[in-house]
Design a protein around this motif. Structure first.
Motif, PDB file in Angstrom:
ATOM      1  N   ARG A  36      34.501  39.945  33.286  1.00 24.01           N
ATOM      2  CA  ARG A  36      34.493  38.332  33.887  1.00 24.01           C
ATOM      3  C   ARG A  36      35.406  38.079  34.482  1.00 24.01           C
ATOM      4  NH1 ARG A  36      34.357  38.123  28.041  1.00 24.01           N
ATOM      5  NH2 ARG A  36      36.838  37.264  28.009  1.00 24.01           N
ATOM      6  N   ILE A  37      36.693  38.607  34.593  1.00 28.39           N
ATOM      7  CA  ILE A  37      37.597  38.101  35.672  1.00 28.39           C
ATOM      8  C   ILE A  37      37.216  38.425  36.815  1.00 28.39           C
ATOM      9  CG2 ILE A  37      40.005  39.131  36.216  1.00 28.39           C
ATOM     10  CD1 ILE A  37      40.779  39.327  33.303  1.00 28.39           C
ATOM     11  N   ALA A  38      36.802  39.908  36.936  1.00 20.49           N
ATOM     12  CA  ALA A  38      36.299  40.187  38.485  1.00 20.49           C
ATOM     13  C   ALA A  38      35.075  39.558  38.828  1.00 20.49           C
ATOM     14  CB  ALA A  38      36.025  41.713  38.450  1.00 20.49           C
ATOM     15  N   PRO A 139      44.803  32.619  40.012  1.00 22.14           N
ATOM     16  CA  PRO A 139      45.526  32.364  38.565  1.00 22.14           C
ATOM     17  C   PRO A 139      44.763  31.172  38.052  1.00 22.14           C
ATOM     18  CG  PRO A 139      46.647  31.688  40.899  1.00 22.14           C
ATOM     19  CD  PRO A 139      45.532  32.552  40.856  1.00 22.14           C
ATOM     20  N   LEU A 140      43.942  30.366  38.590  1.00 23.86           N
ATOM     21  CA  LEU A 140      42.943  29.355  38.057  1.00 23.86           C
ATOM     22  C   LEU A 140      42.030  29.828  37.136  1.00 23.86           C
ATOM     23  CD1 LEU A 140      42.666  26.299  38.348  1.00 23.86           C
ATOM     24  CD2 LEU A 140      40.708  26.767  39.703  1.00 23.86           C
ATOM     25  N   VAL A 141      41.294  30.991  37.530  1.00 26.64           N
ATOM     26  CA  VAL A 141      40.407  31.869  36.843  1.00 26.64           C
ATOM     27  C   VAL A 141      41.186  32.375  35.428  1.00 26.64           C
ATOM     28  CG1 VAL A 141      39.165  33.847  36.661  1.00 26.64           C
ATOM     29  CG2 VAL A 141      38.939  32.312  38.484  1.00 26.64           C
ATOM     30  N   LEU A 142      42.463  32.962  35.808  1.00 23.79           N
ATOM     31  CA  LEU A 142      42.944  33.479  34.710  1.00 23.79           C
ATOM     32  C   LEU A 142      43.400  32.548  33.368  1.00 23.79           C
ATOM     33  CD1 LEU A 142      45.166  36.403  36.367  1.00 23.79           C
ATOM     34  CD2 LEU A 142      42.957  36.489  35.261  1.00 23.79           C
ATOM     35  N   GLY A 147      41.745  31.992  29.812  1.00 22.15           N
ATOM     36  CA  GLY A 147      42.671  31.373  28.784  1.00 22.15           C
ATOM     37  C   GLY A 147      44.017  32.159  28.594  1.00 22.15           C
ATOM     38  N   LEU A 148      44.352  32.955  29.578  1.00 20.19           N
ATOM     39  CA  LEU A 148      45.822  33.686  29.807  1.00 20.19           C
ATOM     40  C   LEU A 148      46.790  32.625  29.564  1.00 20.19           C
ATOM     41  CD1 LEU A 148      43.757  35.904  30.178  1.00 20.19           C
ATOM     42  CD2 LEU A 148      45.713  36.682  31.560  1.00 20.19           C
ATOM     43  N   TYR A 150      50.636  31.212  30.576  1.00 20.77           N
ATOM     44  CA  TYR A 150      51.340  31.244  32.105  1.00 20.77           C
ATOM     45  C   TYR A 150      52.186  32.547  32.118  1.00 20.77           C
ATOM     46  CZ  TYR A 150      50.525  26.322  32.687  1.00 20.77           C
ATOM     47  OH  TYR A 150      49.753  25.081  32.868  1.00 20.77           O
ATOM     48  N   GLU A 151      53.049  32.990  30.968  1.00 20.22           N
ATOM     49  CA  GLU A 151      53.600  34.300  30.932  1.00 20.22           C
ATOM     50  C   GLU A 151      52.797  35.335  31.150  1.00 20.22           C
ATOM     51  OE1 GLU A 151      53.770  31.780  28.663  1.00 20.22           O
ATOM     52  OE2 GLU A 151      55.833  31.043  29.076  1.00 20.22           O
ATOM     53  N   GLU A 152      51.618  35.537  30.635  1.00 23.04           N
ATOM     54  CA  GLU A 152      50.660  36.614  31.006  1.00 23.04           C
ATOM     55  C   GLU A 152      50.111  36.658  32.308  1.00 23.04           C
ATOM     56  OE1 GLU A 152      48.247  37.361  26.783  1.00 23.04           O
ATOM     57  OE2 GLU A 152      48.174  35.474  27.524  1.00 23.04           O
ATOM     58  N   ILE A 153      49.931  35.303  33.004  1.00 26.04           N
ATOM     59  CA  ILE A 153      49.399  35.462  34.442  1.00 26.04           C
ATOM     60  C   ILE A 153      50.485  35.753  35.181  1.00 26.04           C
ATOM     61  CG2 ILE A 153      48.436  33.844  36.377  1.00 26.04           C
ATOM     62  CD1 ILE A 153      47.277  32.222  33.680  1.00 26.04           C
ATOM     63  N   ALA A 154      51.659  35.328  35.004  1.00 23.67           N
ATOM     64  CA  ALA A 154      52.901  35.500  35.812  1.00 23.67           C
ATOM     65  C   ALA A 154      53.002  37.220  35.759  1.00 23.67           C
ATOM     66  CB  ALA A 154      54.318  34.831  35.371  1.00 23.67           C
ATOM     67  N   GLU A 155      52.923  37.809  34.740  1.00 23.94           N
ATOM     68  CA  GLU A 155      53.073  39.142  34.568  1.00 23.94           C
ATOM     69  C   GLU A 155      52.041  39.787  35.473  1.00 23.94           C
ATOM     70  OE1 GLU A 155      53.962  42.552  31.160  1.00 23.94           O
ATOM     71  OE2 GLU A 155      54.331  40.110  30.842  1.00 23.94           O
ATOM     72  N   VAL A 156      50.767  39.497  35.089  1.00 19.63           N
ATOM     73  CA  VAL A 156      49.372  40.049  35.870  1.00 19.63           C
ATOM     74  C   VAL A 156      49.528  40.011  37.352  1.00 19.63           C
ATOM     75  CG1 VAL A 156      47.074  39.616  36.496  1.00 19.63           C
ATOM     76  CG2 VAL A 156      47.721  39.651  34.112  1.00 19.63           C
ATOM     77  N   LEU A 157      50.055  38.783  37.708  1.00 19.74           N
ATOM     78  CA  LEU A 157      50.264  38.507  39.370  1.00 19.74           C
ATOM     79  C   LEU A 157      51.650  38.974  39.924  1.00 19.74           C
ATOM     80  CD1 LEU A 157      48.398  35.104  39.718  1.00 19.74           C
ATOM     81  CD2 LEU A 157      47.680  37.308  39.843  1.00 19.74           C
TER      82      LEU A 157
END
Length: 185
Positions: A36-38, A139-142, A147-148, A150-157
Motif C-alpha cells: 500500500r505504501i509503495a 510523508p502525506l501518504v504515511l 495512519g502512522l 509523526y514519530e514513526e514517520i520521522a523515524e522512517v524518513l
C-alpha cells in the motif's frame, strides 16, 4: 519459537539469527502494508510490486544491520519507502492512482450515485497527491493514508519531528491549492 504468537521484535531477532521461518512470517505480516505504501507513492501496481520485492531483498540483506532501536515495522516502512523513492527517481512522473473505495447506503447496499461521486473525488485527490514532490508526497501518504504517527514517520524518513511537521504542512497546503486548481479547470 511459535511463529504465529511472536512479536515482530522477536521475529526480527530470530531472523537475524538465521531463522528463515521467522523472516517468512515478517513477510506474511507486512507485505500488504508495504505494498500500500509503495503503491501510494508510485501510483502503479506493477512498480509497487517491484518496490516491495526490492524492499524485502534489501531487508533480508540488511537484517544484520537492524539494531532493534526502532520497531521492525518502522524499519521495514523505511526500506520500502526508500525502494519506492528510488523508482520515482528512475522514471518520469507518476500515473494517477485508481480509486477503489465502495460507498454504501444506510441500508448496507452499494449506492451507485454515492459510489460514483466518491470515486470521482477520490480520483481527484489521488491525482493531486501524485503532483506533489516525493518529499511532500511520502510523508502525506504515511500520515493521512497509512495512519502512522509523526514519530514513526520521522523515524522512517530519518528526519526530526519538527522538520516532518513542516513538510506535512507544506504538503497539505500544496495539495489544497492543487485541488482548487483541478476543480476550477
Amino acid at each position: 519459537m511459535t511463529v504465529g504468537a511472536s512479536t515482530d521484535q522477536a521475529l526480527a531477532a530470530a531472523a537475524q539469527r538465521g531463522d528463515a521461518t521467522a523472516f517468512d512470517e515478517l513477510v506474511r505480516r507486512h507485505t500488504a502494508t508495504m505494498y500500500r505504501i509503495a503503491y501510494r507513492v508510485l501510483g502503479d501496481s506493477a512498480e509497487a510490486e517491484d518496490a516491495v520485492q526490492e524492499a524485502w531483498v534489501s531487508a533480508w540483506r540488511g537484517l544484520a544491520r537492524f539494531r532493534g532501536d526502532s520497531a521492525p515495522t518502522t524499519w521495514l516502512y523505511r526500506v520500502v519507502t526508500n525502494s519506492a523513492l528510488a523508482q520515482v527517481r528512475r522514471r518520469k512522473p507518476t500515473v494517477p492512482l485508481e480509486p477503489t473505495a465502495e460507498v454504501f447506503s444506510d441500508r448496507g447496499t452499494v449506492d451507485p450515485e454515492g459510489h460514483a461521486v466518491r470515486n470521482e473525488e477520490a480520483a481527484l485527490v489521488h491525482r493531486a497527491i501524485n503532483t506533489l514532490e516525493p518529499s511532500q508526497r511520502v510523508p502525506l501518504v504515511l500520515r493521512e493514508l497509512e495512519g502512522l504517527s509523526y514519530e514513526e514517520i520521522a523515524e522512517v524518513l530519518e528526519v526530526p519531528v519538527p522538520a516532518l511537521r513542516s513538510r506535512l504542512h507544506r504538503a497539505r497546503t500544496t495539495l489544497l491549492a492543487r485541488l482548487r486548481e483541478m476543480r476550477d479547470d
